[in-house]
Design a protein around this motif. Structure first.
Motif, mmCIF file in Angstrom:
data_model
loop_
_atom_site.group_PDB
_atom_site.id
_atom_site.type_symbol
_atom_site.label_atom_id
_atom_site.label_comp_id
_atom_site.label_asym_id
_atom_site.label_seq_id
_atom_site.Cartn_x
_atom_site.Cartn_y
_atom_site.Cartn_z
ATOM 1 N N GLU A 88 0.765 -1.174 -0.080
ATOM 2 C CA GLU A 88 -0.092 -0.133 0.085
ATOM 3 C C GLU A 88 0.895 1.386 0.034
ATOM 4 O OE1 GLU A 88 -2.461 2.276 -0.555
ATOM 5 O OE2 GLU A 88 -3.561 0.251 -0.307
ATOM 6 N N SER A 127 -0.994 -0.656 -7.490
ATOM 7 C CA SER A 127 -0.437 -1.592 -6.138
ATOM 8 C C SER A 127 -1.063 -2.714 -5.889
ATOM 9 C CB SER A 127 -0.405 -0.504 -5.110
ATOM 10 O OG SER A 127 -1.757 -0.395 -4.424
ATOM 11 N N GLY A 129 -2.154 -3.549 -3.155
ATOM 12 C CA GLY A 129 -3.216 -3.252 -2.059
ATOM 13 C C GLY A 129 -4.418 -2.924 -3.002
ATOM 14 N N ARG A 369 -8.547 0.340 2.585
ATOM 15 C CA ARG A 369 -7.449 1.012 2.058
ATOM 16 C C ARG A 369 -6.774 2.276 3.099
ATOM 17 N NH1 ARG A 369 -6.457 2.557 -3.893
ATOM 18 N NH2 ARG A 369 -4.201 1.862 -2.849
ATOM 19 N N MET A 373 -2.923 1.853 4.750
ATOM 20 C CA MET A 373 -2.115 3.055 4.642
ATOM 21 C C MET A 373 -1.539 3.193 6.039
ATOM 22 S SD MET A 373 -3.142 6.055 1.951
ATOM 23 C CE MET A 373 -4.995 6.312 2.869
#
Length: 472
Positions: A88, A127, A129, A369, A373
């Motif tokens: 991420e 990415s 993620g 998400r 992070m």
């Protein structure tokens, strides 16, 4: 009874070609995204290490010069990326990877990969993620849309009801089977970069805790999606309606709500332009904060106090360097002004982040998400932690150089005098940043954790409400 349903569903998933193909395809796509992300992370980390070594060598070898001119040569404070950045990248591509440290001025991070990349890169640089957060709900809806509605259409739901199957047990067994089918994706994604870094010998123990937290969050996300898919399947009369509903939710969760939330956040809390931001800092430094007087008045007070302290009438007669002592006073005031304006800027960033958290109440994809992070250290809290450490280092370096200058000179000296050399430059320790422990990430992520739990509550309520729809 739940165990029997669980085993039956796992066997059915293994036998059905559609589900096996979807799981295999998802695994391949996720593996490719993961390998690309790990390679990108390794490349960036290698380039950053070389750049840090090169810039430090340039600082050490800048030669003899006036110490303040040497300070203006500048140092770079590079931020090492954690292994989980490969999963991420978060805000790292937009905030920058290094800070240029110079006297008098606090800079913003620079060398943003998003700024240097070609425009077409945003379509291909996904990415791992993001691929996981977007792909998993698509796979879950493809598997779960007919989990209950299909039973109803085939008539097996009536048979199960006649055999004494409790609707709650049927839903629970299907839920655990779905969760088990996709749990491997969550655990593999969180563990892969940590295992890769551990194999390379470049991993600290704290990263295992962060990876564990990330894996737990991904498992929670998997459970939310599985429960949501089952609830929709139970509520809808047929598989087609369930599929269309889940497809609409996928589009909303992955694309619409995050995009609209970001646009509303930018509109509601606009950021100052770079020109206005730096102009405001320059104004407050020159004209002074309320009650402090302007630059000329502050300098006059400082000079008068300095002359009185040493009992002389001219700066040229001081037994210490006058110019570096004046710089120390001015830089201390500049640091104060910069802190006020940067704090206000960070408050605006935080306000935008809070609006995105509100949007995450409508999208579990956005919630996971945001949580990822935090655990990867690519969010606002970690960026501010890094920039604060770099700013403290900048102030320490400039204070050390000016203090050395003041103690090695008398009165007024010319900027053309060259009396500092390698001994001074090399006495400045390199910048070494350490990411805060996992507890810092968890404290910063409590709103995201609360949001994920909110989604767990919504899904549990939806599943409970769907029990009435389980009657044949």
């Amino acid at each position: 009874m739940i165990g029997a349903v669980f085993r039956k569903e796992l066997k059915a998933m293994a036998r059905e070609g559609r589900i096996a193909a979807l799981l295999a395809l998802g695994a391949v796509v996720l593996a490719i995204a993961l390998l690309v992300s790990l390679q990108r992370h390794a490349t960036v980390a290698s380039e950053m290490a070389r750049a840090a070594a090169a810039t430090r060598q340039q600082w050490d070898d800048q030669g003899d010069k006036h110490p303040h001119r040497g300070a203006h040569f500048g140092l770079y404070a590079f931020r090492p990326a954690s292994p989980l950045t490969a999963i991420e990248p978060g805000l790292g591509d937009y905030f920058g990877q290094a800070l240029w440290l110079e006297p008098h001025r606090r800079n913003v991070a620079r060398f943003e990969p998003a700024q240097d990349a070609l425009p077409a890169a945003r379509f291909g640089d996904l990415s791992a993620g993001f691929v996981f957060a977007a792909l998993l709900p698509l796979l879950v809806l493809a598997v779960s849309f007919d989990a209950v509605s299909g039973e109803r259409q085939r008539g097996t739901l009536r048979m199960l009801h006649g055999a004494g199957m409790v609707p709650a047990s049927l839903l629970a067994g299907k839920f655990f089977a779905l969760g088990a089918g996709f749990a491997g994706f969550s655990l593999a994604l969180a563990a892969a970069p940590v295992v890769a870094s551990h194999a390379g010998g470049s991993l600290d123990a704290a990263m295992w805790w962060r990876a564990g937290g990330l894996g737990a969050g991904y498992l929670l996300y998997t459970a939310i999606l599985a429960g949501l898919g089952l609830a929709v399947s139970a509520w809808m009369a047929n598989g087609r309606s369930a599929l269309l509903t889940l497809a609409g939710l996928w589009l909303a969760f992955v694309f619409v709500i995050p995009g609209v939330g970001a646009a509303l956040a930018r509109q509601a809390v606009p950021l100052p332009s770079a020109q206005a931001f730096w102009a405001a800092i320059q104004h407050d430094y020159t004209e002074g904060l309320p009650g402090d007087g302007n630059l000329a008045a502050r300098t006059a007070r400082h000079d008068a106090a300095l002359l009185a302290r040493y009992g002389v009438s001219r700066l040229a007669d001081l037994p210490v360097g006058a110019a570096p002592l004046r710089r120390l006073q001015r830089d201390a005031y500049a640091d104060r002004v910069h802190a006020l304006h940067f704090d206000a800027l960070w408050q605006r960033y935080a306000a935008q982040e809070n609006l995105m958290r509100v949007a995450a109440l409508l999208s579990p994809t956005l919630a996971i998400r945001n949580f990822a992070m935090k655990m990867a250290g690519t969010d606002l809290a970690h960026q501010r932690h890094y920039e604060t450490a770099a700013e403290r280092y900048r102030q320490t370096v400039n204070t050390a150089i000016d203090a050395w200058d003041a103690s090695h000179t008398r009165g007024l000296t010319s900027f053309e005098d060259q009396y500092a050399g390698a001994a001074l430059w090399r006495a400045i320790r390199p910048f070494a940043y350490t990411m805060p422990p996992a507890g810092f990430a968890l404290r910063a992520a409590w709103p995201e954790i609360a949001c994920l739990l909110w989604w767990c509550g919504l899904v549990a309520a939806a599943l409970y409400g769907s029990l009435r729809r389980m009657q044949p």
